[in-house]
Design an enzyme around this catalytic site. Structure first.
Site, PDB file in Angstrom:
ATOM      1  N   ASP A  43       0.824  -1.207   0.000  1.00 37.55           N
ATOM      2  CA  ASP A  43       0.000   0.000   0.000  1.00 37.55           C
ATOM      3  C   ASP A  43       0.862   1.263   0.000  1.00 37.55           C
ATOM      4  OD1 ASP A  43      -2.381   1.417   0.018  1.00 37.55           O
ATOM      5  OD2 ASP A  43      -2.478   1.482   2.209  1.00 37.55           O
ATOM      6  N   ASN A  91     -10.410  -2.612  -7.121  1.00 36.49           N
ATOM      7  CA  ASN A  91      -9.550  -1.649  -7.812  1.00 36.49           C
ATOM      8  C   ASN A  91     -10.027  -1.342  -9.235  1.00 36.49           C
ATOM      9  OD1 ASN A  91      -6.376  -2.715  -6.316  1.00 36.49           O
ATOM     10  ND2 ASN A  91      -7.911  -1.249  -5.619  1.00 36.49           N
TER      11      ASN A  91
END
Length: 288
Positions: A43, A91
């Site tokens: 991340d 996503n």
């Protein structure tokens, strides 16, 4: 994180660790217990890019370089399996330009990672792409198939690239597979009582049908999430429910490296040593 781990990280930072010192440090760590399976939620690529004045696509590219760097550290430590959260099913909701860039990155870098003489071949790593692959464009699916074929004979270590992935989807698929497998018994003409006995599904049954477990992954020892965010974001929730050490690093993924990882390994080793002492001394007390 305990005082000793923090102190070690501070000392390593001050020393600006050299290549030779890195090798000596890794050899020292290998002398102790080593986790068999480490997972990473990679991340912070976008925030890293914005902080550096780069395009988001460049942040993802730097994130790939970090993956290579961290993977090599894990392989030098003889960690059997590494799983990375590369692309969540959610996503696909991101801006189309970013999604397209990620698809192109996946297509080119998967083959680069598996090419002759590259990292996976050098260390004998088998690549598994885990997730609902049918959601990808056909060109990416073809790259995945070719990458897996190139490494299918490797048996020393495993790299699970989870994309497009969600833990809920993995668990749902595992349950569906369990039921589908049980229904075959009905078609085989078994007695109805035998049929109901066979459709009894346990935790072990579901666990054995998880995508990662079917690909040979051992239990998850450590899960690391970078960028300071403290949530799992639907990554390996089933695998994390027992005996997994969770670590949340403030470092953005493209900057994550040895100095960030060493304290995590030391903390895990410390817990293993304490557990072994508890078993040893606990057993002595019982025997008395």
């Amino acid at each position: 994180m305990n005082f000793i781990s923090t102190l070690v990280q501070w000392i390593l930072t001050k020393l600006r660790i050299t290549w030779l010192a890195q090798r000596l440090l890794l050899r020292t760590l290998v002398a102790g217990p080593i986790p068999q399976h480490v997972g990473f939620v990679m991340d912070g690529n976008r925030r890293y890019a914005r902080g550096k004045g780069k395009l988001v696509q460049e942040g993802h590219g730097d994130g790939y370089l970090a993956l290579r760097r961290v993977l090599e550290i894990c392989l030098r430590l003889n960690i059997r399996c590494v799983s990375v959260y590369a692309f969540a099913i959610d996503n696909f909701k991101r801006p189309q330009e970013e999604v397209n860039a990620l698809m192109q990155l996946a297509e080119t870098k998967l083959l680069e990672l598996c090419s002759h003489g590259d990292l996976l071949q050098e260390y004998g790593v088998k690549l598994n792409v885990i997730g609902r692959r049918s959601l990808f464009p056909e060109s990416v699916q073809a790259a995945i198939r070719r990458a897996e074929v190139l490494t299918k004979r490797n048996s020393r270590s495993i790299l699970n690239v989870c994309m497009p992935y969600s833990s809920r989807d993995e668990m749902t698929t595992a349950v569906e597979d369990c039921i589908r497998e049980a229904l075959v018994i009905e078609d085989a003409g078994k007695d109805i009582n035998d049929y109901f006995m066979c459709v009894y599904i346990t935790e072990d049954t579901i666990n054995s049908h998880l995508m990662s477990v079917k690909r040979g992954s051992p239990p998850l020892d450590i899960l690391v999430r970078t960028s300071g965010v403290k949530r799992l974001s639907d990554f390996m929730l089933w695998q994390c429910c027992e005996n997994t050490h969770l670590h949340f690093s403030n470092t953005y993924w493209p900057d994550f490296g040895l100095l960030d990882f060493v304290p995590i390994i030391l903390e895990w080793q410390r817990s293993v040593w304490f557990k072994r002492q508890d078993i040893l001394f606990g057993g002595s007390r019982i025997s008395r």
